[in-house]
Design a protein around this motif. Structure first.
Motif, mmCIF file in Angstrom:
data_model
loop_
_atom_site.group_PDB
_atom_site.id
_atom_site.type_symbol
_atom_site.label_atom_id
_atom_site.label_comp_id
_atom_site.label_asym_id
_atom_site.label_seq_id
_atom_site.Cartn_x
_atom_site.Cartn_y
_atom_site.Cartn_z
ATOM 1 N N MET A 53 0.846 -1.173 0.000
ATOM 2 C CA MET A 53 0.000 0.000 0.000
ATOM 3 C C MET A 53 0.888 1.231 0.000
ATOM 4 N N LYS A 54 0.537 2.197 -0.758
ATOM 5 C CA LYS A 54 1.285 3.449 -0.791
ATOM 6 C C LYS A 54 0.609 4.445 0.136
ATOM 7 N N THR A 55 1.454 5.246 0.801
ATOM 8 C CA THR A 55 0.931 6.275 1.685
ATOM 9 C C THR A 55 1.934 7.413 1.753
ATOM 10 N N THR A 56 1.529 8.514 2.323
ATOM 11 C CA THR A 56 2.413 9.655 2.504
ATOM 12 C C THR A 56 2.641 9.852 3.987
ATOM 13 N N LEU A 57 3.911 9.986 4.372
ATOM 14 C CA LEU A 57 4.262 10.200 5.770
ATOM 15 C C LEU A 57 5.021 11.505 5.896
ATOM 16 N N GLU A 58 4.806 12.201 6.999
ATOM 17 C CA GLU A 58 5.609 13.379 7.308
ATOM 18 C C GLU A 58 6.632 12.954 8.350
ATOM 19 N N ILE A 59 7.890 12.994 7.959
ATOM 20 C CA ILE A 59 8.991 12.590 8.828
ATOM 21 C C ILE A 59 9.926 13.792 8.971
ATOM 22 N N PRO A 60 10.317 14.123 10.205
ATOM 23 C CA PRO A 60 11.251 15.239 10.361
ATOM 24 C C PRO A 60 12.520 15.006 9.537
ATOM 25 N N ASP A 61 13.058 16.086 8.971
ATOM 26 C CA ASP A 61 14.223 15.982 8.090
ATOM 27 C C ASP A 61 15.389 15.205 8.699
ATOM 28 N N PRO A 62 15.778 15.481 9.952
ATOM 29 C CA PRO A 62 16.915 14.727 10.502
ATOM 30 C C PRO A 62 16.645 13.225 10.600
ATOM 31 N N VAL A 63 15.413 12.869 10.932
ATOM 32 C CA VAL A 63 15.059 11.451 11.026
ATOM 33 C C VAL A 63 15.075 10.818 9.642
ATOM 34 N N PHE A 64 14.542 11.531 8.663
ATOM 35 C CA PHE A 64 14.530 11.019 7.298
ATOM 36 C C PHE A 64 15.950 10.792 6.786
ATOM 37 N N ARG A 65 16.826 11.788 7.006
ATOM 38 C CA ARG A 65 18.208 11.665 6.517
ATOM 39 C C ARG A 65 18.913 10.478 7.180
ATOM 40 N N ARG A 66 18.678 10.305 8.479
ATOM 41 C CA ARG A 66 19.325 9.184 9.188
ATOM 42 C C ARG A 66 18.793 7.849 8.681
ATOM 43 N N ALA A 67 17.473 7.761 8.494
ATOM 44 C CA ALA A 67 16.873 6.523 7.990
ATOM 45 C C ALA A 67 17.385 6.214 6.586
ATOM 46 N N LYS A 68 17.456 7.227 5.757
ATOM 47 C CA LYS A 68 17.951 7.046 4.388
ATOM 48 C C LYS A 68 19.407 6.571 4.408
ATOM 49 N N SER A 69 20.214 7.156 5.284
ATOM 50 C CA SER A 69 21.621 6.792 5.397
ATOM 51 C C SER A 69 21.790 5.355 5.886
ATOM 52 N N VAL A 70 21.055 4.995 6.932
ATOM 53 C CA VAL A 70 21.166 3.643 7.494
ATOM 54 C C VAL A 70 20.675 2.604 6.496
ATOM 55 N N SER A 71 19.590 2.907 5.795
ATOM 56 C CA SER A 71 19.092 1.940 4.807
ATOM 57 C C SER A 71 20.108 1.748 3.688
ATOM 58 N N ALA A 72 20.787 2.828 3.296
ATOM 59 C CA ALA A 72 21.820 2.720 2.257
ATOM 60 C C ALA A 72 22.996 1.886 2.760
ATOM 61 N N GLU A 73 23.403 2.111 4.025
ATOM 62 C CA GLU A 73 24.500 1.332 4.605
ATOM 63 C C GLU A 73 24.178 -0.158 4.621
ATOM 64 N N ARG A 74 22.913 -0.466 4.883
ATOM 65 C CA ARG A 74 22.484 -1.869 4.936
ATOM 66 C C ARG A 74 22.183 -2.440 3.555
ATOM 67 N N GLY A 75 22.159 -1.571 2.567
ATOM 68 C CA GLY A 75 21.915 -2.019 1.200
ATOM 69 C C GLY A 75 20.475 -2.416 0.940
ATOM 70 N N ILE A 76 19.543 -1.759 1.629
ATOM 71 C CA ILE A 76 18.120 -2.049 1.414
ATOM 72 C C ILE A 76 17.400 -0.750 1.069
ATOM 73 N N PRO A 77 16.303 -0.851 0.341
ATOM 74 C CA PRO A 77 15.537 0.358 0.010
ATOM 75 C C PRO A 77 14.928 0.980 1.272
ATOM 76 N N LEU A 78 14.687 2.270 1.207
ATOM 77 C CA LEU A 78 14.124 2.990 2.346
ATOM 78 C C LEU A 78 12.790 2.397 2.774
ATOM 79 N N HIS A 79 11.948 2.015 1.819
ATOM 80 C CA HIS A 79 10.633 1.472 2.186
ATOM 81 C C HIS A 79 10.777 0.164 2.968
ATOM 82 N N ALA A 80 11.784 -0.639 2.650
ATOM 83 C CA ALA A 80 12.014 -1.888 3.387
ATOM 84 C C ALA A 80 12.506 -1.580 4.797
ATOM 85 N N PHE A 81 13.376 -0.566 4.914
ATOM 86 C CA PHE A 81 13.875 -0.162 6.228
ATOM 87 C C PHE A 81 12.734 0.318 7.118
#
Length: 83
Positions: free
Chosen positions: A1-29
């Motif tokens: 299911m697709k949805t829109t979430l509002e995530i604070p910028d610092p949290v988004f950047r950290r999640a994006k960074s960690v998901s990249a480090e783990r080699g998984i897409p952001l949606h999977a993280f």
């Protein structure tokens, strides 16, 4: 299911960074994070006594003060015993 979430910028950047480090897409993280949170909440609900855990933290300083007073009294008693 697709949805829109509002995530604070610092949290988004950290999640994006960690998901990249783990080699998984952001949606999977994000999916994994939500699943872990739901599992944790379920485990806490299975143990109702855990709901009160940490609620007396505000008494920590008072407990330390009482413990110091008790130790001081015991030191005086032991000194009297040596006479």
């Amino acid at each position: 299911m697709k949805t829109t979430l509002e995530i604070p910028d610092p949290v988004f950047r950290r999640a994006k960074s960690v998901s990249a480090e783990r080699g998984i897409p952001l949606h999977a993280f994000v999916t994994q994070a939500v699943e872990e949170k739901l599992a944790t909440d379920t485990k806490a609900a299975e143990k109702p006594w855990m709901q009160a855990f940490g609620k007396l933290r505000h008494l920590r300083k008072e407990t330390a003060k009482i413990n110091r007073a008790i130790e001081e009294e015991f030191e005086q008693i032991e000194a009297e015993d040596q006479l």
